[in-house]
Design a protein around this motif. Sequence first.
Motif, mmCIF file in Angstrom:
data_model
loop_
_atom_site.group_PDB
_atom_site.id
_atom_site.type_symbol
_atom_site.label_atom_id
_atom_site.label_comp_id
_atom_site.label_asym_id
_atom_site.label_seq_id
_atom_site.Cartn_x
_atom_site.Cartn_y
_atom_site.Cartn_z
ATOM 1 N N ASP A 73 0.995 -1.172 -0.050
ATOM 2 C CA ASP A 73 -0.178 0.143 -0.142
ATOM 3 C C ASP A 73 0.643 0.765 0.089
ATOM 4 O O ASP A 73 0.718 2.751 -1.076
ATOM 5 C CB ASP A 73 -1.368 0.240 1.098
ATOM 6 C CG ASP A 73 -1.949 -0.744 0.951
ATOM 7 O OD1 ASP A 73 -2.522 -1.455 0.025
ATOM 8 O OD2 ASP A 73 -2.484 -1.568 2.683
ATOM 9 N N GLY A 74 1.723 1.277 1.061
ATOM 10 C CA GLY A 74 2.622 2.322 1.266
ATOM 11 C C GLY A 74 2.337 3.421 2.119
ATOM 12 O O GLY A 74 2.596 4.233 2.456
ATOM 13 N N PHE A 75 0.986 3.240 2.858
ATOM 14 C CA PHE A 75 0.810 3.710 4.157
ATOM 15 C C PHE A 75 0.043 2.282 4.610
ATOM 16 O O PHE A 75 0.123 0.918 4.269
ATOM 17 C CB PHE A 75 -0.135 5.084 3.585
ATOM 18 C CG PHE A 75 -1.516 3.964 3.104
ATOM 19 C CD1 PHE A 75 -2.690 3.042 3.778
ATOM 20 C CD2 PHE A 75 -1.281 3.796 1.460
ATOM 21 C CE1 PHE A 75 -3.794 2.603 2.777
ATOM 22 C CE2 PHE A 75 -2.768 3.507 0.735
ATOM 23 C CZ PHE A 75 -3.534 3.170 1.445
ATOM 24 N N SER A 156 5.629 8.830 17.385
ATOM 25 C CA SER A 156 6.229 8.003 17.449
ATOM 26 C C SER A 156 7.377 7.301 17.160
ATOM 27 O O SER A 156 7.681 6.288 18.336
ATOM 28 C CB SER A 156 5.496 6.935 16.113
ATOM 29 O OG SER A 156 4.360 8.277 15.185
ATOM 30 N N ASP A 157 9.104 8.651 16.893
ATOM 31 C CA ASP A 157 9.899 7.343 16.900
ATOM 32 C C ASP A 157 10.458 7.576 18.667
ATOM 33 O O ASP A 157 11.261 6.841 18.868
ATOM 34 C CB ASP A 157 11.379 8.265 16.119
ATOM 35 C CG ASP A 157 10.569 8.247 14.693
ATOM 36 O OD1 ASP A 157 10.036 7.120 14.689
ATOM 37 O OD2 ASP A 157 10.982 8.607 13.747
ATOM 38 N N ASP A 158 10.100 8.806 18.772
ATOM 39 C CA ASP A 158 10.753 9.018 20.236
ATOM 40 C C ASP A 158 10.048 8.288 21.406
ATOM 41 O O ASP A 158 9.926 8.619 22.889
ATOM 42 C CB ASP A 158 10.302 10.515 20.639
ATOM 43 C CG ASP A 158 11.403 10.716 19.209
ATOM 44 O OD1 ASP A 158 12.063 10.238 19.062
ATOM 45 O OD2 ASP A 158 10.961 11.586 19.007
ATOM 46 N N ILE A 159 8.505 7.714 21.466
ATOM 47 C CA ILE A 159 7.964 6.654 22.198
ATOM 48 C C ILE A 159 7.645 5.800 22.810
ATOM 49 O O ILE A 159 8.282 4.463 21.032
ATOM 50 C CB ILE A 159 6.343 7.749 22.767
ATOM 51 C CG1 ILE A 159 6.448 7.549 23.556
ATOM 52 C CG2 ILE A 159 6.041 6.850 21.690
ATOM 53 C CD1 ILE A 159 4.938 8.795 24.073
ATOM 54 N N SER A 160 7.919 5.237 23.528
ATOM 55 C CA SER A 160 8.221 3.265 23.614
ATOM 56 C C SER A 160 6.734 3.113 23.861
ATOM 57 O O SER A 160 6.146 3.182 25.202
ATOM 58 C CB SER A 160 9.672 2.437 24.720
ATOM 59 O OG SER A 160 9.114 3.105 26.050
ATOM 60 N N ARG A 169 6.556 -1.199 12.532
ATOM 61 C CA ARG A 169 7.967 -0.572 12.376
ATOM 62 C C ARG A 169 9.140 -1.419 12.705
ATOM 63 O O ARG A 169 9.856 -1.387 11.592
ATOM 64 C CB ARG A 169 7.586 0.800 13.003
ATOM 65 C CG ARG A 169 6.455 1.446 13.084
ATOM 66 C CD ARG A 169 6.809 2.629 14.250
ATOM 67 N NE ARG A 169 7.615 3.729 13.913
ATOM 68 C CZ ARG A 169 7.308 4.757 13.771
ATOM 69 N NH1 ARG A 169 6.142 5.203 13.844
ATOM 70 N NH2 ARG A 169 8.637 5.546 13.966
ATOM 71 N N GLU A 170 8.845 -2.036 13.507
ATOM 72 C CA GLU A 170 10.728 -3.039 13.732
ATOM 73 C C GLU A 170 10.546 -3.552 12.613
ATOM 74 O O GLU A 170 12.420 -4.013 12.326
ATOM 75 C CB GLU A 170 10.232 -3.359 14.887
ATOM 76 C CG GLU A 170 11.741 -4.499 15.725
ATOM 77 C CD GLU A 170 12.948 -3.519 16.257
ATOM 78 O OE1 GLU A 170 12.182 -2.370 15.845
ATOM 79 O OE2 GLU A 170 14.179 -3.760 16.096
ATOM 80 N N LEU A 171 9.638 -4.868 12.307
ATOM 81 C CA LEU A 171 10.303 -5.705 11.118
ATOM 82 C C LEU A 171 10.587 -4.570 10.183
ATOM 83 O O LEU A 171 11.329 -5.977 9.076
ATOM 84 C CB LEU A 171 8.528 -6.336 10.828
ATOM 85 C CG LEU A 171 8.722 -8.010 10.155
ATOM 86 C CD1 LEU A 171 9.589 -8.544 10.481
ATOM 87 C CD2 LEU A 171 7.000 -8.434 10.067
ATOM 88 N N LEU A 184 6.573 5.498 5.057
ATOM 89 C CA LEU A 184 5.503 5.230 5.334
ATOM 90 C C LEU A 184 4.046 5.612 6.645
ATOM 91 O O LEU A 184 3.571 5.174 6.340
ATOM 92 C CB LEU A 184 5.882 3.378 5.442
ATOM 93 C CG LEU A 184 6.651 3.076 4.728
ATOM 94 C CD1 LEU A 184 6.863 1.553 4.753
ATOM 95 C CD2 LEU A 184 5.420 1.990 3.651
ATOM 96 N N PHE A 185 5.099 5.896 7.897
ATOM 97 C CA PHE A 185 4.181 6.240 8.616
ATOM 98 C C PHE A 185 4.905 8.070 8.684
ATOM 99 O O PHE A 185 5.991 7.935 8.767
ATOM 100 C CB PHE A 185 4.504 5.604 10.325
ATOM 101 C CG PHE A 185 4.214 3.948 10.141
ATOM 102 C CD1 PHE A 185 3.251 3.611 10.434
ATOM 103 C CD2 PHE A 185 5.986 2.796 9.747
ATOM 104 C CE1 PHE A 185 3.230 2.733 10.650
ATOM 105 C CE2 PHE A 185 5.509 1.613 9.775
ATOM 106 C CZ PHE A 185 3.961 1.587 10.319
ATOM 107 N N PRO A 186 3.474 8.290 8.293
ATOM 108 C CA PRO A 186 3.629 9.772 8.656
ATOM 109 C C PRO A 186 4.244 10.095 9.842
ATOM 110 O O PRO A 186 3.394 9.393 10.774
ATOM 111 C CB PRO A 186 2.033 10.374 8.606
ATOM 112 C CG PRO A 186 1.232 8.928 8.172
ATOM 113 C CD PRO A 186 2.132 7.709 7.916
#
Lengths: 198, 198
Positions: A73-75, A156-160, A169-171, A184-186
């Motif tokens: 999809d790309g999203f 999102s990048d900065d929160i666990s 995201r990890e995969l 992929l993730f806005p």
Amino acid sequence: MKVSVLFSGGKDSSMAAILLEPFFEVELVTCNFSLLSTDEIAAEVASRIGLPHRILNMDSDILENAYEMIIRDGFPKNAINYIHQKTVESLALEDGVKFIADGTRRDDRVPVLTASQIQSIEDRFYVNYLCPLRGYGRTAVNQLVKTHLIIQEALSDDISKADYEAELRELIKLRHGIDIIEKLFPPHVQSKVIERIK
Amino acid sequence: MKVSVLFSGGKDSSMAAILLEPFFEVELVTCNFSLLSTDEIAAEVASRIGLPHRILNMDSDILENAYEMIIRDGFPKNAINYIHQKTVESLALEDGVKFIADGTRRDDRVPVLTASQIQSIEDRFYVNYLCPLRGYGRTAVNQLVKTHLIIQEALSDDISKADYEAELRELIKLRHGIDIIEKLFPPHVQSKVIERIK
């Protein structure tokens, strides 16, 4: 009556659980694909909220299918909704699970089950699917959150967190490197509960 | 935080109020067009539930407009939704009203405000509009009701309630006699709360 609340450690699923607490025996449930220790993150937040918590171990095929969807999809919308639906169905298959809830708000778009998906799950699995925040807009939820929770908000990048996105995201990162993630993730602000105000 | 819950004395608005009670200072509000003593009926039920109650006296022009709508349409949907919207707006105009709630369920069709009507009311009047039962299906609401309320259920003709329909039916009856009522309003089961289970 026991209710199983799908729990990411964020403000919405936490607030949904708190709204149900006076009326149900609440258990928090977090799905995990054994790729990240989202189980530990969620358990830690659950203990701060003071509600029982357990992990729902999910088949890695589901994460694999979601991965294929987002790459195609790309999203992320369809992939995240797919994981959500499969998680609800896995939970609904368990003996003793009669009420399943999540933190969907009135203005949420993802993950959201459609009216017919909900009806189908209720009919096939003999469960009730509850969205305690479905009749609350963003401002009203924020007011409730301010009264009941201390939260951290960040991109999102900065929160666990222990939401569906984390392991997906990890995969992707493992297979394609980190640069593709922001394509992929806005970027969007996510929340994590730090403490409950009692 | 105070919330004003639109209250008919039926199970849905009562259950909505009970769900809000642990989190808000709840007041029950019943609209009245001075045609029937729905105010007294609602006040009686409210006292049995144990929540404060007040009447919202409504302009009879609104009932008149609703009467014209139902006579023109031949069915009650638009008329009832119109009274509902005008009631919410009247309440929203009051100083100190910041949260308005009603008993709309997931599968309700009438009275229901659309997403854009809700957004418009929230934006124009600086209020939050809450539907605590919006994320609950019929079965789940019934389970909650069974735990918290003793109710009476009967066809609309046989139950004295304080919903929007009551005074609209009365006005039509006064002007056209009783026979037209069953042509305009399809028979449907309504509920009235008798007692709260504590």
